[in-house]
Design a protein around this motif. Structure first.
Motif, mmCIF file in Angstrom:
data_model
loop_
_atom_site.group_PDB
_atom_site.id
_atom_site.type_symbol
_atom_site.label_atom_id
_atom_site.label_comp_id
_atom_site.label_asym_id
_atom_site.label_seq_id
_atom_site.Cartn_x
_atom_site.Cartn_y
_atom_site.Cartn_z
ATOM 1 N N GLY A 534 0.897 -1.092 -0.011
ATOM 2 C CA GLY A 534 0.163 0.107 0.295
ATOM 3 C C GLY A 534 1.295 1.103 0.047
ATOM 4 O O GLY A 534 0.946 2.583 -0.651
ATOM 5 N N ILE A 535 1.696 1.115 0.698
ATOM 6 C CA ILE A 535 2.585 2.753 1.115
ATOM 7 C C ILE A 535 3.859 2.694 -0.353
ATOM 8 O O ILE A 535 4.035 3.962 -0.597
ATOM 9 C CB ILE A 535 3.379 2.991 2.615
ATOM 10 N N GLU A 536 4.381 1.216 -0.555
ATOM 11 C CA GLU A 536 5.401 1.640 -1.413
ATOM 12 C C GLU A 536 4.417 2.001 -2.738
ATOM 13 O O GLU A 536 5.072 2.927 -4.317
ATOM 14 C CB GLU A 536 5.747 0.264 -2.124
ATOM 15 N N ALA A 537 3.821 1.672 -3.362
ATOM 16 C CA ALA A 537 2.760 1.932 -4.723
ATOM 17 C C ALA A 537 2.116 3.206 -4.904
ATOM 18 O O ALA A 537 1.916 3.184 -6.039
ATOM 19 C CB ALA A 537 2.075 -0.023 -4.637
ATOM 20 N N ARG A 612 -4.785 10.718 10.458
ATOM 21 C CA ARG A 612 -6.050 9.943 10.638
ATOM 22 C C ARG A 612 -5.909 8.763 9.956
ATOM 23 O O ARG A 612 -5.831 8.743 8.685
ATOM 24 C CB ARG A 612 -6.855 11.000 9.807
ATOM 25 N N SER A 613 -6.506 7.684 10.938
ATOM 26 C CA SER A 613 -5.744 6.574 10.701
ATOM 27 C C SER A 613 -6.893 5.048 10.084
ATOM 28 O O SER A 613 -8.059 5.561 11.812
ATOM 29 C CB SER A 613 -4.244 5.699 11.860
ATOM 30 N N THR A 614 -6.761 4.788 9.635
ATOM 31 C CA THR A 614 -8.334 3.796 8.793
ATOM 32 C C THR A 614 -7.315 2.532 8.660
ATOM 33 O O THR A 614 -6.319 2.612 8.305
ATOM 34 C CB THR A 614 -9.637 4.005 8.191
ATOM 35 N N TYR A 620 -1.817 11.300 6.669
ATOM 36 C CA TYR A 620 -0.398 11.746 7.469
ATOM 37 C C TYR A 620 -0.351 13.123 7.747
ATOM 38 O O TYR A 620 0.499 13.471 6.100
ATOM 39 C CB TYR A 620 0.342 10.611 7.372
ATOM 40 N N VAL A 621 -0.193 14.363 8.439
ATOM 41 C CA VAL A 621 -0.026 15.497 7.818
ATOM 42 C C VAL A 621 1.559 16.569 9.172
ATOM 43 O O VAL A 621 0.760 16.531 9.595
ATOM 44 C CB VAL A 621 -1.086 16.815 8.149
ATOM 45 N N HIS A 640 -0.452 10.823 1.883
ATOM 46 C CA HIS A 640 -1.964 9.802 1.580
ATOM 47 C C HIS A 640 -1.438 8.409 1.624
ATOM 48 O O HIS A 640 -0.269 8.147 0.864
ATOM 49 C CB HIS A 640 -2.378 9.990 -0.005
ATOM 50 N N ASN A 641 -1.807 7.848 2.777
ATOM 51 C CA ASN A 641 -0.799 6.172 3.018
ATOM 52 C C ASN A 641 -1.975 4.973 2.961
ATOM 53 O O ASN A 641 -2.406 5.221 4.028
ATOM 54 C CB ASN A 641 -0.256 6.338 4.017
ATOM 55 N N PRO A 642 -1.904 4.340 1.660
ATOM 56 C CA PRO A 642 -2.642 3.576 2.299
ATOM 57 C C PRO A 642 -2.849 2.322 2.865
ATOM 58 O O PRO A 642 -1.035 1.837 2.375
ATOM 59 C CB PRO A 642 -2.933 3.128 0.239
ATOM 60 N N LEU A 643 -3.249 1.501 2.666
ATOM 61 C CA LEU A 643 -3.588 0.268 3.826
ATOM 62 C C LEU A 643 -2.033 0.488 5.161
ATOM 63 O O LEU A 643 -1.933 -0.749 5.115
ATOM 64 C CB LEU A 643 -2.737 -1.041 2.569
ATOM 65 N N VAL A 644 -1.504 0.979 4.735
ATOM 66 C CA VAL A 644 -0.493 1.129 6.117
ATOM 67 C C VAL A 644 -0.614 0.530 7.552
ATOM 68 O O VAL A 644 -0.080 -0.673 8.042
ATOM 69 C CB VAL A 644 0.424 2.570 6.485
ATOM 70 N N ASN A 645 -2.021 0.644 7.955
ATOM 71 C CA ASN A 645 -2.299 0.175 9.248
ATOM 72 C C ASN A 645 -2.624 -1.186 8.933
ATOM 73 O O ASN A 645 -2.026 -1.971 10.562
ATOM 74 C CB ASN A 645 -4.105 0.282 9.428
#
Lengths: 672, 163
Positions: A534-537, A612-614, A620-621, A640-645
């Motif tokens: 998520g975060i890499e791509a 704000r994490s979901t 991430y500001v 914007h970090n998708p799926l990192v959780n």
């Protein structure tokens, strides 16, 4: 008084440790059990002695003895008690003592086990663990003494020394400098102990391996004794690494969790070889093969543990020249070289008796796939080792340093990680000894179709990057295979015993903790991989200067700057905090508060993101800059970090799996 | 005719108006956003803040470097020009990857070569250890890599199977 007592006990510990080594060797050479017993008692004495040393240091920190250089550098009057206690590992000198203390605890635990069946190992395990301890204690006493005090010489200089130089007076600072603010984070407080626990517990398998080499008892006994230690070591190292990642994400303010910094890689390298070892010992247990290889891996892991401690402690990373000037750098180097040479020499002596007993019968058998797994892990290790060490080589040869940024590591290691995911999707289905395309294919097709469906789903969700699609395919495949393998076990048990499904799951896992714990670990790793992909791509970012009321747009998200406030706190820092409103497609979601804390004592800023994490994504500001007088305009960076959780969730699953795999299996099935 | 003249005038006015705006733009700098600056800065490392790329480093020095990047971008420099500018000023260590020259080639060649060597070694080990599946003649041909004990075991294994 405490200083002298603490130092005295530290010196006494070294003497006892040295005695233990000598007594064990005498015991072996004279075949005299009394000497060996004496060495064992000496080993048991080290832990209480070092506990006294630790108590002395903690006492000095808590009571504010700032004349002690270490206390001065990691504590201050304003430091809260819990940070004073954890300041034990907040600096170099303290963390070396902490390392030794944990090591001594593990040594005691090993000494207290029942040795009946393995008497011949005992003296050599004592020698290896205590020699390691001697090295760290020598380091503490002669080079990084936590009890050094400040002295004012008649010339007016301030020097650090244990004992007063001629004619000098003790300096008594009223306050200390305080702990490095970056380390005042819950993740950073638990991170070093976890990492160190991982490090020191890898010493135990190494000690048994060396004992096996020396005594010539080269069956898989050493592996059976130490496999739980290895897994525990691996678990702690994993937790340590992930906590470090979480800390970087929360505190360093660069939008990610892993920057391919040499300090991170230093801890990753023993993890890589350790993970390879965890897999390859299974081949030896099941098939009596690749004993030489396992020895090599355990030796490598041990020296990488020492090397990891050394990389972060010697200053070698900033420059080769700083390393040559530092007192402990060359010593570490000498110790690593010595242990490596001696271990390899012992291994070569026993090379023949470590030949494989079994034969490989199939290219697709599990043992073959484990070997490929080992090749990939070693490949990762080689890339990492080279990335960390090439700058040093370059500096030596050309006088110029070079940098290896994340892009290089991602390119160099990406395919290898992908290969490991693929193996995770194949190996569980293959059988020991004989596996054919036919048997494998029969088990494989259902999970394979599932994985294709996952790719189709990703395509439907407008994922177009080839790397991400391959990543998702591998993750889906490994996930499906792992669950399918679990399901096959449960179904077989349910059908044969007639138990209900829940009971089947429980008993299946309970009866084969290692196997099914291992699969749960795999599931954890797969979930973690989702976060990484998520975060890499898909990570995106934007930056801009805003006045209150203005927004930064990023994809569907909008982040509105509301206000900014600045104030001093009682514990000596200045906080600048912005209020930002996060909305998605025009709908307000929540406020986040990016901050910049400035520590007056250490003159260090710290950037804390508003988050704000979901489970879907993180916003991430970061507060980058602001106008100090008007407080009107401020610059923000939004990630914007998708799926990192999923990375953090996966870690919890991995820990659970490890606990299941490590749990002692005492429970017996009642005969039916 | 009047219509033609009108079109001509209209065209002429548009042309000059365009020319004017073009002139104004030529005097102005290329607009550069923070994101453009970060895009370049992400690939650079200042020599002081080790291993923290320039786009996220909070120090004053890195702030100044970012301003410098902005100036260069505004002056129309390309990313490559900016990179090589910093590299000549401060050495190759400011680049996110070692430039492919001289000893640095080792970076790109050695690890893959070692992994390939590992793979070859692995393949050889697998073939060697798989030998017993083939007939005895082929085994004896590979005897130089296996040794006597190994052969004995192979023969034992075969006898067992026949039995």
């Amino acid at each position: 008084m405490t200083v002298e007592l603490g130092f005295g006990v530290l010196v006494l510990t070294l003497i006892v440790t040295l005695y233990g080594v000598v007594a064990a060797i005498i015991g072996v050479s004279r075949k005299d059990q009394r000497w060996i017993d004496s060495a064992r008692y000496a080993s048991l004495l080290i832990f209480p002695l070092l506990t006294l040393v630790v108590i002395a240091i903690l006492y000095l920190i808590v009571t504010g003895h700032y004349e002690v250089a270490y206390v001065y550098s990691v504590s201050s009057n304003a430091t809260p008690l819990y940070l004073k206690l954890t300041a034990l590992w907040g600096g170099q000198a303290g963390s070396l003592i902490f390392w030794s203390w944990l090591m001594s605890a593990f040594t005691s635990a090993v000494m207290l086990r029942k040795w009946n069946r393995d008497r011949e190992f005992l003296p050599w395990v004592i020698v290896v663990t205590l020699v390691t301890l001697v090295f760290f204690l020598v380091m503490s006493i002669f080079f990084e003494n936590p009890f050094n005090r400040f002295w004012a010489t008649p010339m007016g200089d301030r020097i650090e020394a244990m004992f007063p130089p001629a004619g000098s007076d003790l300096l008594l600072p009223a306050d200390g400098r305080g702990l490095n603010p970056l380390l005042r984070h819950p993740g950073m407080i638990i991170h070093p102990p976890m990492l160190y626990l991982g490090f020191v517990s890898f010493v135990i398998p190494f000690a048994f391996a060396i004992a096996a080499l020396i005594t010539g008892r080269t069956d898989d006994r050493w592996i059976r004794i130490t496999r739980r230690w290895t897994l525990v070591a691996w678990l702690f190292l994993t937790i340590g690494l992930v906590l470090g990642m979480r800390w970087a994400y929360d505190v360093l303010g660069w939008g990610g969790y892993w920057g391919w910094d040499p300090v991170e890689i230093a801890a990753l390298m023993p993890w890589l070889t350790g993970t390879a070892l965890l897999h390859s010992v299974m081949i030896q247990e099941k098939r009596g093969m690749f004993k030489q290889w396992n020895m090599l891996l355990v030796i490598l892991t041990y020296d990488l543990v020492i090397y990891g401690t050394f990389l972060t402690r010697s200053g070698v990373l900033s420059s080769v020249h700083a390393f040559a000037q530092s007192a402990i750098g060359p010593l570490f180097f000498a110790f690593i070289s010595l242990t490596l040479i001696v271990s390899i020499w012992l291994l070569l002596l026993r090379w023949k008796s470590l030949r494989s007993e079994g034969q490989l019968q199939s290219l697709l058998s599990r043992e073959t796939l484990f070997l490929v797994n080992n090749l990939l892990f070693l490949g990762l290790f080689i890339e990492c080792f080279w990335g960390v060490n090439f700058p040093l080589l370059s500096e030596l040869v050309t006088g110029q340093k070079v940098t290896f940024g994340p892009a290089w590591y991602i390119r160099a290691t990406g395919p290898l990680w992908g290969g490991l995911l693929l193996l995770m999707g194949i190996a569980p289905l293959s059988a020991w000894q004989i596996s054919t395309y036919k048997t494998l294919g029969k088990a494989f097709w259902k999970p394979f179709i599932f994985s294709l469906l996952a790719v189709a789903a990703a395509l439907a969700l407008k994922v177009r990057e080839a790397g991400a699609l391959i990543g998702f395919w591998l993750v889906a495949l490994a996930f499906a295979v792992t669950l399918y393998e679990y399901w096959r076990g449960i179904r077989a048990r349910h059908n044969s015993t007639g138990e209900n499904w829940l009971k089947s799951i429980w008993h299946l896992t309970g009866k084969n903790r290692r196997r099914y714990g291992g699969y749960i670990i795999h599931l954890g790793v797969i979930l973690m991989a989702i976060g990484v992909i998520g975060i890499e791509a898909f990570q995106t970012q934007t930056q801009g200067a805003l006045t209150p009321g203005q927004s930064l747009e990023l994809g569907d998200y909008s982040v509105k700057y509301q206000s900014l406030a600045e104030w001093d706190t009682r514990d000596g820092k200045n906080i600048t905090r912005a209020v930002m409103e996060v909305s998605k497609n025009g709908r307000v979601l929540q406020e986040v508060y990016p901050r910049r804390d400035y520590y007056y004592d250490s003159q260090q800023p710290m950037t804390i993101p508003g988050l704000r994490s979901t489970m879907v994504d993180d916003i991430y500001v970061i507060l980058v800059d602001w106008e100090p007088i008007s407080s009107r305009q401020a610059t923000f960076k939004v990630f914007h970090n998708p799926l990192v959780n999923w990375l953090w969730v996966g870690t919890i699953v991995l820990i659970l799996g490890s606990i299941i795999a490590v749990w002692p299996s005492t429970e017996r099935e009642p005969a039916k | 005719m009047a219509k033609k003249a009108f079109v001509f005038v209209l065209l002429a006015v548009t042309f000059f108006a365009n020319l004017q705006t073009a002139a104004v733009f030529a005097q102005e700098k290329t607009p550069v956003t923070d994101d453009d600056v970060n895009e370049v800065a992400r690939q650079l490392y200042c020599p002081v803040c080790e291993n923290i790329s320039l786009d996220v480093c909070p120090t004053q020095a890195c702030e100044q470097w970012r301003s410098l990047i902005r100036e260069k971008l505004e002056a129309g420099w390309t990313t490559e020009q900016i990179n090589s500018y910093f590299a000549t000023q401060y050495g190759d260590r400011v680049l996110a990857e070692p430039p492919k020259k001289g000893i640095n080639w080792l970076v790109y060649i050695l690890p893959p070569a070692m992994i390939i060597a590992g793979a070859v070694l692995l393949a050889r080990t697998i073939t060697r250890l798989r030998a017993p599946k083939k007939n005895i003649a082929s085994v004896s041909r590979t005897a130089d890599t296996s040794g006597d004990k190994y052969l004995t075991r192979v023969e034992e294994e075969l006898k067992k199977r026949k039995g």
